[in-house]
Design a protein around this motif. Structure first.
Motif, PDB file in Angstrom:
ATOM      1  N   ALA A 137      66.858  54.226  37.848  1.00 20.68           N
ATOM      2  CA  ALA A 137      65.796  55.419  38.242  1.00 20.68           C
ATOM      3  C   ALA A 137      64.605  54.553  37.689  1.00 20.68           C
ATOM      4  O   ALA A 137      64.184  54.208  39.220  1.00 20.68           O
ATOM      5  N   ILE A 138      64.454  53.718  36.744  1.00 16.60           N
ATOM      6  CA  ILE A 138      63.416  52.913  36.241  1.00 16.60           C
ATOM      7  C   ILE A 138      63.345  51.560  36.719  1.00 16.60           C
ATOM      8  O   ILE A 138      62.411  51.383  37.527  1.00 16.60           O
ATOM      9  N   ARG A 139      64.270  51.184  37.316  1.00 14.46           N
ATOM     10  CA  ARG A 139      64.595  50.086  38.112  1.00 14.46           C
ATOM     11  C   ARG A 139      64.332  50.264  39.452  1.00 14.46           C
ATOM     12  O   ARG A 139      63.517  48.853  40.058  1.00 14.46           O
ATOM     13  N   GLN A 140      64.578  51.571  39.505  1.00 16.14           N
ATOM     14  CA  GLN A 140      64.853  51.573  41.657  1.00 16.14           C
ATOM     15  C   GLN A 140      63.003  51.882  42.336  1.00 16.14           C
ATOM     16  O   GLN A 140      63.316  51.474  42.828  1.00 16.14           O
ATOM     17  N   ILE A 141      62.315  52.863  41.218  1.00 17.81           N
ATOM     18  CA  ILE A 141      61.431  53.886  41.843  1.00 17.81           C
ATOM     19  C   ILE A 141      60.337  52.948  40.757  1.00 17.81           C
ATOM     20  O   ILE A 141      59.724  52.443  39.866  1.00 17.81           O
ATOM     21  N   PRO A 142      58.962  52.096  42.273  1.00 17.71           N
ATOM     22  CA  PRO A 142      58.036  51.454  41.443  1.00 17.71           C
ATOM     23  C   PRO A 142      57.296  51.987  41.089  1.00 17.71           C
ATOM     24  O   PRO A 142      57.113  51.755  39.573  1.00 17.71           O
ATOM     25  N   PRO A 143      57.307  52.881  40.567  1.00 16.38           N
ATOM     26  CA  PRO A 143      56.025  54.252  40.249  1.00 16.38           C
ATOM     27  C   PRO A 143      56.212  53.990  38.231  1.00 16.38           C
ATOM     28  O   PRO A 143      55.693  54.720  37.946  1.00 16.38           O
ATOM     29  N   ILE A 144      57.428  54.196  38.605  1.00 14.90           N
ATOM     30  CA  ILE A 144      58.208  54.240  36.397  1.00 14.90           C
ATOM     31  C   ILE A 144      58.903  52.844  35.921  1.00 14.90           C
ATOM     32  O   ILE A 144      58.928  53.076  35.123  1.00 14.90           O
ATOM     33  N   ARG A 145      58.505  52.339  36.654  1.00 20.74           N
ATOM     34  CA  ARG A 145      58.893  50.707  36.680  1.00 20.74           C
ATOM     35  C   ARG A 145      58.346  50.618  34.862  1.00 20.74           C
ATOM     36  O   ARG A 145      59.043  49.496  34.216  1.00 20.74           O
ATOM     37  N   PHE A 146      57.169  50.633  35.104  1.00 23.59           N
ATOM     38  CA  PHE A 146      56.658  50.699  34.034  1.00 23.59           C
ATOM     39  C   PHE A 146      57.219  50.562  32.688  1.00 23.59           C
ATOM     40  O   PHE A 146      57.080  50.960  31.138  1.00 23.59           O
ATOM     41  N   LEU A 147      58.137  52.061  32.435  1.00 21.48           N
ATOM     42  CA  LEU A 147      58.614  53.040  31.440  1.00 21.48           C
ATOM     43  C   LEU A 147      60.118  51.536  31.091  1.00 21.48           C
ATOM     44  O   LEU A 147      60.808  51.822  29.813  1.00 21.48           O
ATOM     45  N   GLY A 148      60.030  50.146  31.495  1.00 26.68           N
ATOM     46  CA  GLY A 148      60.694  49.863  31.020  1.00 26.68           C
ATOM     47  C   GLY A 148      61.813  49.397  31.881  1.00 26.68           C
ATOM     48  O   GLY A 148      62.078  49.255  32.466  1.00 26.68           O
ATOM     49  N   GLU A 149      62.457  48.085  31.278  1.00 25.92           N
ATOM     50  CA  GLU A 149      63.694  47.134  31.932  1.00 25.92           C
ATOM     51  C   GLU A 149      64.901  48.673  31.714  1.00 25.92           C
ATOM     52  O   GLU A 149      65.482  48.513  31.231  1.00 25.92           O
ATOM     53  N   GLY A 150      65.391  49.030  33.182  1.00 29.34           N
ATOM     54  CA  GLY A 150      66.112  49.860  33.118  1.00 29.34           C
ATOM     55  C   GLY A 150      67.308  49.997  32.265  1.00 29.34           C
ATOM     56  O   GLY A 150      67.923  50.844  31.901  1.00 29.34           O
TER      57      GLY A 150
ATOM     58  N   ARG B 277      53.417  44.500  37.949  1.00 33.41           N
ATOM     59  CA  ARG B 277      53.323  44.122  39.479  1.00 33.41           C
ATOM     60  C   ARG B 277      54.043  43.010  39.061  1.00 33.41           C
ATOM     61  O   ARG B 277      54.750  41.489  40.097  1.00 33.41           O
ATOM     62  N   ASN B 278      53.445  42.110  38.180  1.00 35.37           N
ATOM     63  CA  ASN B 278      53.391  40.494  37.671  1.00 35.37           C
ATOM     64  C   ASN B 278      54.279  40.767  36.437  1.00 35.37           C
ATOM     65  O   ASN B 278      54.811  39.473  35.971  1.00 35.37           O
ATOM     66  N   ARG B 279      55.100  41.679  36.690  1.00 33.44           N
ATOM     67  CA  ARG B 279      56.181  41.620  35.414  1.00 33.44           C
ATOM     68  C   ARG B 279      57.844  40.678  35.566  1.00 33.44           C
ATOM     69  O   ARG B 279      58.308  40.259  34.627  1.00 33.44           O
ATOM     70  N   PHE B 280      57.646  39.910  36.475  1.00 35.14           N
ATOM     71  CA  PHE B 280      58.543  39.075  36.874  1.00 35.14           C
ATOM     72  C   PHE B 280      57.940  37.172  37.397  1.00 35.14           C
ATOM     73  O   PHE B 280      58.838  36.511  37.857  1.00 35.14           O
ATOM     74  N   ALA B 281      56.781  37.751  37.373  1.00 37.30           N
ATOM     75  CA  ALA B 281      55.475  36.684  37.646  1.00 37.30           C
ATOM     76  C   ALA B 281      55.532  35.218  36.908  1.00 37.30           C
ATOM     77  O   ALA B 281      55.903  35.597  35.578  1.00 37.30           O
ATOM     78  N   HIS B 282      55.725  33.977  36.969  1.00 37.40           N
ATOM     79  CA  HIS B 282      55.833  33.269  36.832  1.00 37.40           C
ATOM     80  C   HIS B 282      54.103  33.179  36.171  1.00 37.40           C
ATOM     81  O   HIS B 282      53.045  33.745  36.527  1.00 37.40           O
ATOM     82  N   GLN B 283      54.179  32.886  34.664  1.00 40.24           N
ATOM     83  CA  GLN B 283      52.412  33.110  34.465  1.00 40.24           C
ATOM     84  C   GLN B 283      51.331  32.064  34.672  1.00 40.24           C
ATOM     85  O   GLN B 283      50.377  33.099  35.432  1.00 40.24           O
ATOM     86  N   VAL B 284      51.539  31.171  35.475  1.00 40.61           N
ATOM     87  CA  VAL B 284      50.694  29.962  36.201  1.00 40.61           C
ATOM     88  C   VAL B 284      50.467  30.602  38.271  1.00 40.61           C
ATOM     89  O   VAL B 284      50.125  30.790  38.252  1.00 40.61           O
TER      90      VAL B 284
END
Length: 506
Positions: free
Chosen positions: A324-337, A239-246
Motif C-alpha cells: 500500500a505504501i509503495r502503490q498509494i501516492p499520498p502515503i509514500r512518505f511513510l517509507g520504502e514499503g 516527489r523527488n525520492r528517486f530523483a538525481h540530486q542535480v
C-alpha cells in the motif's frame, strides 16, 4: 532435541552469515550510514553525551535526535574495534535473530526438520541479505521487533503477564533504536487490536512508550519529535525520492551508470513490485498456509495454532502495508514499503516451516513441498547473490576506495578550517568521519526541513548561493555523479584529483 540438532542449527546460522558477508571480505569499506553511526559513537565515547551537537563534524550544527541505541552500543567498544568490525556487525546481529527463529521452532516442536525449514525461509530473503551488507540500525531493530512481538503474541495466546512485561520492555528499547520499525509496530498493533477485539495491544504500545521515556530519562520525546519532523520532510519532498540530486529524473531511454539509481527508476515505474521482489517467498508462504487451512491438511508440527495464526497476521499485515505504501501516492512518505518486510521475515519463516511440513506429509499438497524450495532458491538466493555482486562487491560509489582515501589525505593536510560541501550529499558521511573537515550535513531531523531546502533531495538553487550560505571554502565532487559544468563550477580552482573525485577550492 539433541546436541547434534543444535549443532546443525548453528551451522545453518553460520552459512547464513557467510551468505550475507562474502562481498565484504573484499570490499570492507562499503556503506553510507556506517560512518555517521561510527562518528556519533565516537562522540559519545569521548564526551559521554548522546543527544548532543557535533560541531567538529557538521556545519548544520543542531542537537542529534536520532534513535541512539546502536550508537551507544558501538560507543562501548574501543574505536579501532568498532571500525574494524563494521563490515560484519549487521550480519552478526542478524545471526542472533536467525538463531532466535531456529531456537523457538526447535524448542517448541523438538523436530529438527521443521526448525531447519524455518531457517531456510528466514535466510533466503533478498531484502534481509542486502540490508545486512553494511552497518545500519535495521538488523538490530528487526531483532528487537521480534523479541517484542513474539512475547506479545504469547500474552494474547496464554494470558500470562510475564509475556506482556517482556514485550513492553523490548518495545521500549526498540523505540530508541529505529524509526521505521516504530511505524511498522503501530500498523501491526492496530490490526492486532482489531482482530483480537482487545485493548491490550494498545496498552502494550503505551507501556513501551513509557519504558522508552524511562530508559532515556525523558529524551525519547526528542527522538519522537525528530521522527515526526523527518516524516514531514519526506511528505514535502517525496516527489523527488528517486530523483538525481542535480539532473532530476532521466529520460525513459537513458540508462544511469549507478546500479542503485537504476533500481530506483525501476521501482518508480512499478512501485509494488519492489515489495514482491524483496521477499518473493512471503506471499507464497501466506497463500499456501491459507490453502492448507482451507483444505484441512495444515499441521503445526507441535507449534500452537494460535501462534501460527498470529504469525500469519503479523507477516501479512506488514506485507499489505508495504504494498500500500509503495502503490498509494499520498502515503509514500511513510517509507520504502519493502523495508516493512524486514520485520515480517521471522514470522514468515515460522509459518513457512509449518507449511513445508504440512505439504511434505500431505499427498494433496506435494506441489507446495516442491514449489516452496524452488521459490526460495530462484526468487531468494539467486537475486540476493546477483544484487550483492552489483551493489556491494563491485561498488565504487558508496565505498571508501583508495582514490577517496587520497582525497582524505589531501584534505587532512590542508591548512586552516575546512568547510566542505560534497556532491553527492551522501559522500559527506565518509568525509566527516575520516577527515577533520566540517561538512554541509546534519544529524538533526528538524534541520532537514529548515536548512536543507534547495540542496537536498534536489538541487533547486544555484550552488554558489549554498556555498555562500554555509561559508564553504572547499567542494568535493564525484564527477561520475555530476560534472563541474552541471554545477556551474567549471571555473573553480581544482586543487586535487583522484580518479573520479575532484577537490575544488572556492
Amino acid at each position: 532435541m539433541t546436541i547434534v540438532g543444535w549443532g546443525i542449527g548453528l551451522a545453518g546460522v553460520a552459512m547464513s552469515a557467510i551468505l550475507q558477508t562474502w562481498p565484504r571480505w573484499r570490499n570492507r569499506w562499503f556503506g553510507v550510514d556506517t560512518w555517521r553511526h561510527l562518528a556519533a559513537a565516537d562522540h559519545i565515547r569521548r564526551t559521554g553525551r548522546v543527544f548532543d551537537t557535533m560541531p567538529e563534524h557538521y556545519l548544520i550544527d543542531a542537537p542529534s535526535d536520532y534513535p541512539p541505541v546502536l550508537r551507544v552500543l558501538l560507543a562501548w567498544l574501543p574505536k579501532p574495534v568498532a571500525e574494524r568490525s563494521q563490515w560484519c556487525a549487521s550480519a552478526m546481529t542478524d545471526a542472533c535473530h536467525h538463531g532466535l527463529v531456529f531456537g523457538l521452532v526447535y524448542a517448541m516442536t523438538g523436530r529438527l526438520a521443521v526448525a531447519v525449514a524455518a531457517q531456510a525461509c528466514y535466510s533466503l530473503s533478498p531484502l534481509v541479505v542486502m540490508e545486512n551488507a553494511s552497518l545500519t540500525t535495521r538488523p538490530l531493530s528487526s531483532l528487537l521487533f521480534s523479541l517484542s512481538v513474539f512475547p506479545l503474541i504469547g500474552f494474547l495466546g496464554t494470558g500470562q503477564w510475564g509475556w506482556m512485561a517482556i514485550a513492553a520492555a523490548m518495545l521500549g528499547v526498540l523505540l530508541l533504536t529505529h524509526r521505521l520499525a516504530i511505524q511498522a509496530i503501530v500498523v501491526l498493533v492496530l490490526v492486532m487490536a482489531l482482530l483480537s477485539r482487545s485493548w491490550w495491544p494498545l496498552a502494550y504500545l503505551a507501556a513501551g512508550g513509557g519504558v522508552a521515556l524511562l530508559l532515556s530519562g525523558g529524551a525519547y520525546r526528542r527522538v519522537l519529535s525528530g521522527h515526526l519532523a523527518m516524516l514531514r520532510c519526506w511528505r514535502a519532498n517525496i516527489r523527488n525520492r528517486f530523483a538525481h540530486q542535480v539532473r532530476g529524473f532521466p529520460p525513459p531511454h537513458q540508462k544511469d551508470p549507478d546500479p542503485v539509481f537504476r533500481l530506483y527508476q525501476a521501482i518508480r515505474r512499478l512501485p509494488a513490485m519492489a515489495v514482491v521482489a524483496a521477499h518473493p517467498a512471503l506471499p507464497c508462504v501466506l497463500g499456501a498456509y491459507g490453502w492448507l487451512m482451507w483444505r484441512g491438511v495444515w499441521e503445526g508440527g507441535g507449534l500452537p495454532s494460535w501462534l501460527i495464526a498470529w504469525c500469519a497476521v503479523w507477516a501479512g499485515t506488514l506485507w499489505v502495508a508495504g504494498v500500500a505504501i509503495r502503490q498509494i501516492p499520498p502515503i509514500r512518505f511513510l517509507g520504502e514499503g519493502e523495508r516493512y518486510l524486514e520485520y515480517a521475515n521471522a514470522p514468515a519463516a515460522v509459518v513457512g516451516a509449518t507449511v513445508f511440513l504440512s505439504a511434505w506429509t500431505s499427498p494433496a499438497a506435494s506441489g507446495i513441498a516442491w514449489g516452496l524450495p524452488a521459490v526460495l532458491l530462484l526468487g531468494g538466493l539467486a537475486p540476493a547473490i546477483a544484487l550483492q555482486r552489483v551493489v556491494v562487491l563491485n561498488d565504487t560509489e558508496r565505498s571508501v576506495t583508495p582514490a577517496l582515501r587520497r582525497i582524505f589525505d589531501h584534505l587532512n593536510g590542508l591548512p586552516g578550517e575546512i568547510r566542505l560541501l560534497t556532491m553527492p550529499t551522501y559522500l559527506a558521511d565518509a568525509v566527516m568521519y575520516f577527515t577533520r573537515a566540517r561538512v554541509v550535513s546534519t544529524d538533526n531531523s528538524h534541520a532537514h526541513n529548515t536548512r536543507y531546502p534547495g540542496l537536498w533531495p534536489r538541487l533547486t538553487k544555484p550552488l554558489s548561493d549554498i556555498i555562500a550560505q554555509f561559508r564553504v571554502n572547499y567542494v568535493l565532487v564525484n564527477e561520475k555523479f555530476v560534472t563541474l559544468a552541471e554545477l556551474q563550477l567549471a571555473e573553480a580552482q581544482v586543487i586535487h584529483r583522484a580518479d573520479r573525485y575532484c577537490l575544488l577550492h572556492v
